[in-house]
Design a protein around this motif. Structure first.
Motif, short mmCIF file in Angstrom:
data_model
loop_
_atom_site.label_atom_id
_atom_site.label_comp_id
_atom_site.label_asym_id
_atom_site.label_seq_id
_atom_site.Cartn_x
_atom_site.Cartn_y
_atom_site.Cartn_z
N CYS A 1 0.84 -1.20 0.00
CA CYS A 1 0.00 0.00 0.00
C CYS A 1 0.88 1.26 0.00
CB CYS A 1 -0.90 -0.02 1.23
SG CYS A 1 -1.87 1.47 1.46
N ASN A 2 0.40 2.27 -0.66
CA ASN A 2 1.15 3.53 -0.75
C ASN A 2 0.16 4.68 -0.62
OD1 ASN A 2 3.09 5.47 -1.12
ND2 ASN A 2 3.31 5.12 -3.34
N PRO A 3 -0.17 5.08 0.62
CA PRO A 3 -1.21 6.10 0.81
C PRO A 3 -0.82 7.48 0.29
CG PRO A 3 -0.13 5.61 2.89
CD PRO A 3 0.40 4.62 1.89
N VAL B 1 -4.00 1.32 -10.86
CA VAL B 1 -3.33 0.59 -9.78
C VAL B 1 -2.77 1.56 -8.75
CG1 VAL B 1 -1.47 -1.03 -9.24
CG2 VAL B 1 -2.79 -1.31 -11.34
N CYS B 2 -2.19 2.64 -9.19
CA CYS B 2 -1.64 3.61 -8.25
C CYS B 2 -2.73 4.20 -7.36
CB CYS B 2 -0.92 4.71 -9.02
SG CYS B 2 -0.19 5.99 -7.97
N LYS B 3 -3.88 4.50 -7.96
CA LYS B 3 -4.99 5.04 -7.17
C LYS B 3 -5.51 4.02 -6.17
CE LYS B 3 -9.53 7.21 -7.56
NZ LYS B 3 -10.60 7.68 -8.48
N ALA B 4 -5.58 2.76 -6.59
CA ALA B 4 -6.07 1.72 -5.67
C ALA B 4 -5.11 1.51 -4.51
CB ALA B 4 -6.28 0.42 -6.44
N GLN B 5 -3.81 1.70 -4.73
CA GLN B 5 -2.82 1.51 -3.67
C GLN B 5 -2.92 2.56 -2.57
OE1 GLN B 5 0.60 0.96 -6.60
NE2 GLN B 5 1.23 -0.43 -4.94
N GLU C 1 -4.39 -0.39 10.71
CA GLU C 1 -3.54 -1.07 11.69
C GLU C 1 -4.30 -1.49 12.93
OE1 GLU C 1 -1.85 3.03 13.77
OE2 GLU C 1 -0.49 1.67 12.70
N GLU C 2 -5.55 -1.03 13.06
CA GLU C 2 -6.38 -1.38 14.20
C GLU C 2 -7.18 -2.65 13.97
OE1 GLU C 2 -6.25 0.05 17.04
OE2 GLU C 2 -4.91 1.65 16.43
N ASP C 3 -7.05 -3.27 12.80
CA ASP C 3 -7.71 -4.55 12.58
C ASP C 3 -7.10 -5.60 13.48
OD1 ASP C 3 -9.56 -3.72 10.77
OD2 ASP C 3 -8.32 -4.13 9.01
N VAL C 4 -7.81 -6.71 13.63
CA VAL C 4 -7.27 -7.82 14.41
C VAL C 4 -5.93 -8.26 13.83
CG1 VAL C 4 -7.70 -10.18 15.16
CG2 VAL C 4 -9.59 -8.55 15.05
N GLU C 5 -5.85 -8.36 12.53
CA GLU C 5 -4.58 -8.54 11.82
C GLU C 5 -4.28 -7.22 11.11
OE1 GLU C 5 -2.59 -11.05 11.91
OE2 GLU C 5 -3.87 -12.45 13.02
N ASP C 6 -3.10 -6.67 11.36
CA ASP C 6 -2.73 -5.37 10.80
C ASP C 6 -2.81 -5.41 9.28
OD1 ASP C 6 -1.77 -2.91 10.25
OD2 ASP C 6 0.25 -3.25 11.04
N THR C 7 -3.72 -4.63 8.72
CA THR C 7 -3.88 -4.58 7.26
C THR C 7 -3.48 -3.22 6.70
OG1 THR C 7 -6.20 -3.89 7.48
CG2 THR C 7 -5.78 -6.26 7.34
N SER C 8 -2.72 -2.44 7.46
CA SER C 8 -2.37 -1.10 6.99
C SER C 8 -1.43 -1.14 5.79
CB SER C 8 -1.72 -0.31 8.14
OG SER C 8 -0.54 -0.98 8.59
N ARG C 9 -0.73 -2.24 5.57
CA ARG C 9 0.18 -2.35 4.43
C ARG C 9 -0.51 -2.95 3.21
NH1 ARG C 9 4.65 -5.88 7.24
NH2 ARG C 9 2.70 -6.82 7.98
N PHE C 10 -1.78 -3.32 3.36
CA PHE C 10 -2.53 -3.91 2.24
C PHE C 10 -3.46 -2.86 1.65
CE2 PHE C 10 -2.41 -8.03 4.94
CZ PHE C 10 -1.04 -8.13 4.72
N TRP C 11 -3.80 -3.02 0.40
CA TRP C 11 -4.77 -2.14 -0.24
C TRP C 11 -5.92 -2.98 -0.80
CZ3 TRP C 11 -4.83 -3.03 -5.62
CH2 TRP C 11 -3.68 -3.63 -6.14
N TYR C 12 -7.07 -2.33 -0.92
CA TYR C 12 -8.30 -3.03 -1.28
C TYR C 12 -8.37 -3.29 -2.78
CZ TYR C 12 -10.18 -2.21 3.38
OH TYR C 12 -10.39 -2.20 4.73
#
Length: 318
Positions: free
Chosen positions: A192-194, A206-210, A216-227
């Protein structure tokens, strides 16, 4: 109850077989036939040693006769002082046999809506609070109690079914089977690249989706993932996205960051661009105040149910 009569029939069958062989002049099948000194068969043993036969194991025969008498007396007592239908049908809190008495005809299963309170009772052998039902209720539904209550034993007029149930010998046993919902797909790599630098070019899907990252507050940290696909349970999957804690600003920011229409429109292109896709699941289950024994029943009955369901679904493979 089953083995002893079968063994008795087997013993009588063997004795009858020996008698038939003796009647037709056949030798006993056990061991070699006795012979005289000149090698000819001894006439006394051609049809078996009839003259030398006697009753063996007399004490065992007497003990077995006593056992049979006790067995039939036990069957007589159970049939006289109890109801054999209680084996296959339970009794509700009014004492009626489910499916066999007036008022509960056709209601062949019994559901126990208040097991938590029943197991906490000091009297472990007290009858459990049960309601006769046609079929076991499903989870997260409501069940109405009997409309009439002549004995004033009704605890509630309506019950919430927190756990799924399965019918076992006419009893609706609860089991633990939390429901998992697919909450969309995410991409772990490329990361992910906010805040892309330089900014995304016009038309760079792809760049916009990233820039639409997880939390990071999810049960499993998903802050590095993009939808890749829009999440269905955005508020339920993160601790920080909780309106009870007043995080309305965070909720609004997350909602603005995820372009649902954009993700749905370019889903196939994003799936092709993602090298390491991951899936996000949300587990939904109702939590009730069960004691340890009730939790133990749900835990192991849940394992039994899921194993049986897997065998049925894969019966051809098995």
């Amino acid at each position: 109850i089953v083995v002893a009569p079968l063994r008795t029939l087997h013993a009588f069958g063997g004795a009858y077989r020996f008698l038939l062989m003796a009647e037709h002049g056949l030798p006993p099948p056990i061991g070699p036939r006795p012979s005289r000194a000149d090698g000819r068969d001894d006439e006394r043993f051609i049809c078996g040693p009839v003259s030398r036969r006697n009753c063996t194991d007399t004490p065992c025969a007497a003990a077995f006769a006593i056992y049979l008498l006790g067995f039939f007396y036990l069957c007589y007592g159970l049939n006289k002082y109890s109801d054999p239908r209680d084996v296959m049908a339970g009794r509700d809190y009014n004492g009626r046999s489910c499916g066999h008495e007036l008022g509960v005809w056709g209601l062949d299963n019994i559901y126990f809506p208040d097991l938590a309170a029943d197991f906490k009772s000091k009297d472990a052998y007290a009858p459990k609070y049960g309601i006769c039902v046609h079929e076991c209720p499903k989870a997260k539904t409501t069940l109405k109690d009997y409309p009439d209550d002549p004995k004033k034993l009704r605890r509630k007029t309506e019950w919430f079914v927190a756990s799924p149930t399965m019918s076992v010998i006419g009893r609706c046993l609860p089991y633990d089977d939390p429901v998992e919902h697919d909450d969309g797909a995410m991409c772990a790599w490329p990361p992910c690249n906010p805040l892309p630098n330089p900014p995304c070019r016009e038309g760079d899907v792809v760049c916009k989706a990233q820039t639409m990252c997880g939390s990071e507050e999810d049960v499993e940290d998903t802050s590095r993932f993009w939808y890749i696909t829009p999440p269905r349970f955005l508020l339920g999957g993160s601790k920080v996205l909780n309106t009870a804690h007043g995080e309305n600003a965070t909720i609004a920011r997350r909602l603005r960051a995820i372009d649902v229409r954009f993700l749905r429109q370019h889903r196939r292109e994003l799936e092709n661009a993602c090298e390491v896709p991951v899936s996000r699941h949300v587990t939904i289950s109702a939590r009730v105040d069960d004691d340890s024994f009730a939790k133990l029943i749900k835990q192991y009955s849940g394992i039994l149910f899921r194993s049986g369901r897997s065998l049925i679904e894969n019966k051809f493979l098995v």
